[in-house]
Design an enzyme around this catalytic site. Sequence first.
Site, mmCIF file in Angstrom:
data_model
loop_
_atom_site.group_PDB
_atom_site.id
_atom_site.type_symbol
_atom_site.label_atom_id
_atom_site.label_comp_id
_atom_site.label_asym_id
_atom_site.label_seq_id
_atom_site.Cartn_x
_atom_site.Cartn_y
_atom_site.Cartn_z
ATOM 1 N N LYS A 184 6.769 5.077 7.684
ATOM 2 C CA LYS A 184 5.573 4.351 7.227
ATOM 3 C C LYS A 184 5.468 4.424 5.706
ATOM 4 O O LYS A 184 5.447 5.508 5.118
ATOM 5 C CB LYS A 184 4.327 4.962 7.868
ATOM 6 N N ASP A 212 -3.556 3.695 0.380
ATOM 7 C CA ASP A 212 -4.396 3.288 1.504
ATOM 8 C C ASP A 212 -5.868 3.468 1.154
ATOM 9 O O ASP A 212 -6.424 4.560 1.254
ATOM 10 C CB ASP A 212 -4.050 4.108 2.754
ATOM 11 N N LYS A 248 -12.443 3.606 2.843
ATOM 12 C CA LYS A 248 -12.560 5.054 2.966
ATOM 13 C C LYS A 248 -13.647 5.577 2.022
ATOM 14 O O LYS A 248 -13.931 4.950 0.995
ATOM 15 C CB LYS A 248 -11.230 5.727 2.604
ATOM 16 N N ASP A 256 0.224 8.276 1.604
ATOM 17 C CA ASP A 256 0.344 7.583 2.892
ATOM 18 C C ASP A 256 1.720 6.944 3.058
ATOM 19 O O ASP A 256 1.961 6.261 4.053
ATOM 20 C CB ASP A 256 -0.763 6.532 3.045
ATOM 21 N N ASP A 291 -8.553 0.394 8.577
ATOM 22 C CA ASP A 291 -8.007 1.675 8.116
ATOM 23 C C ASP A 291 -6.997 2.246 9.103
ATOM 24 O O ASP A 291 -6.368 3.254 8.824
ATOM 25 C CB ASP A 291 -9.143 2.675 7.872
ATOM 26 N N GLU A 310 -4.115 1.034 9.718
ATOM 27 C CA GLU A 310 -3.122 0.049 9.292
ATOM 28 C C GLU A 310 -1.685 0.505 9.497
ATOM 29 O O GLU A 310 -0.773 -0.318 9.596
ATOM 30 C CB GLU A 310 -3.342 -0.327 7.821
ATOM 31 N N ARG A 370 -0.125 1.817 12.003
ATOM 32 C CA ARG A 370 0.457 1.347 13.269
ATOM 33 C C ARG A 370 0.738 -0.158 13.231
ATOM 34 O O ARG A 370 1.613 -0.648 13.944
ATOM 35 C CB ARG A 370 -0.479 1.709 14.423
#
Length: 498
Positions: A267, A272, A279, A290, A349, A351, A353
């Site tokens: 990933k 993020d 967030k 991330d 959030d 995201e 996946r």
Amino acid sequence: MEFSIKSGSPEKQRSACVVVGIFEPRKLTLAAELLDNAARNHLSDIIRRGDMEGKAGSTLLLHNVPGTLCDRVLLVGLGKEKEFGDKEYGDAIRCAVRTLNETGAFDGTVFLTETSVRKRSGAWRVRQASIAAQETVYRFDQFKSKKDKVRRPLRKLTFVVDRRNELSAAEEALNQGQAIADGMSLAKDLANLPGNVCTPSYLAEAAQKMAAEHKIDCQILEREEMATLGMHSLLSVAKGSRQAPKLIVLQYKGGKADDRPIVLVGKGITFDSGGISLKPAPDMDEMKYDMCGAASVLGTLKAAALLKLPLNLTVLVPTAENMPGGGASRPGDIVTSMSGQTIEILNTDAEGRLILCDALTYAARFDPDTVIDVATLTGACVIALGHVATGLFANNDTLARELVHAGDEAHDRAWQMPLWDDYQELLKSPFADMANVGGRWGGSITAACFLARFTRKYIWAHLDIAGTAWKSGTDKGATGRPVPLLMHFLLKRAGKLT
């Protein structure tokens, strides 16, 4: 730092510093006993006076020890002998290297690698010592105008093994440890970069540079190519950002032409913000991490290439920036993934996946032997396992056992979590084939269940590294995990683990 292996007696070492261990309470290891005998009980006299108890983490530096050829002797506390295991051994090596680096000694000869560790070989001790040593001296200070300088940094370490017939295995283990540590350093360097530097384009350029250096095939898929493939789930994440998304495809071909590859998917969310599901501000700076999944699979590929492992390895990095904006995905939007399955985005959030599912679908075209994805996927995994163990999910128990064993061997441990169909019920959507979140409970499990819907064609495992990829607080920074776990898995598969 330069590393070497040798066999010999501590009192005969012409070195700036010889390092030996002391168990609690005041018990000399064999190497320390040999020094003590040569020094006519000089060490035992000091210890008897209470200067050194042998407590874990304690050190005592001695100068001009009689009967020896070295400038200094460093005593390192090992704690209680019956409790001396993997963690204690690694801590002792790190303590020794940290102290050596502060003494002004240019080189050190370390006899801790002779010290017995439960159920571990001499090769294991050398490999872990090499990794721990390089971890200890790692620094990330390229953005500091005034860098902290070590007065006379440690430049050479020699690890000592018990017998000469162990030298060959120890040399191989040392090379493995150095390669793993180099891979970890790459992973940490990439992950520690700020989001305004490490963009998807930067990550793609770093991959291309590494590929050229190690003669690895590299392809970068741009937005238009991904759209043609139907990767609308991945592309939806990047809609709010000015940074273009990328799909990085790297193929290392060290095995036979007809060997099916192991595929690693990382990933790569370079920052993020949470998107429209923004967030909270505290600790949002840590969301540059991330992309630690991407950094770790790139680091693993580098280590495998350095060792010229005889296997085929494909690395996929879907990378994007998740930002709010006029074009950003909204909660309630529905997108169609490359697999043809539709997804209702309830939370922007969640995201990771969304980019992984298209990469996992793409992975099937390589006819993989095994697919492993690595992602800082859920805060729920941190709640479940803290910062010690990586969350492991798999659709194949044999693969799960391999990864658990590799994590134990590397002291980069993972814990298998359930992937039962019962949890799939939580992903139901009245408007699409699935929702991208399953509610508050079992968040790391429902995230893995989401990914499982895209991996039915092959053997697959998912590593949730949200709790293990970086440290917060005063020692904030990337850890380089799970490069050691993945490399021990690959070394075992390649028949190279001793």
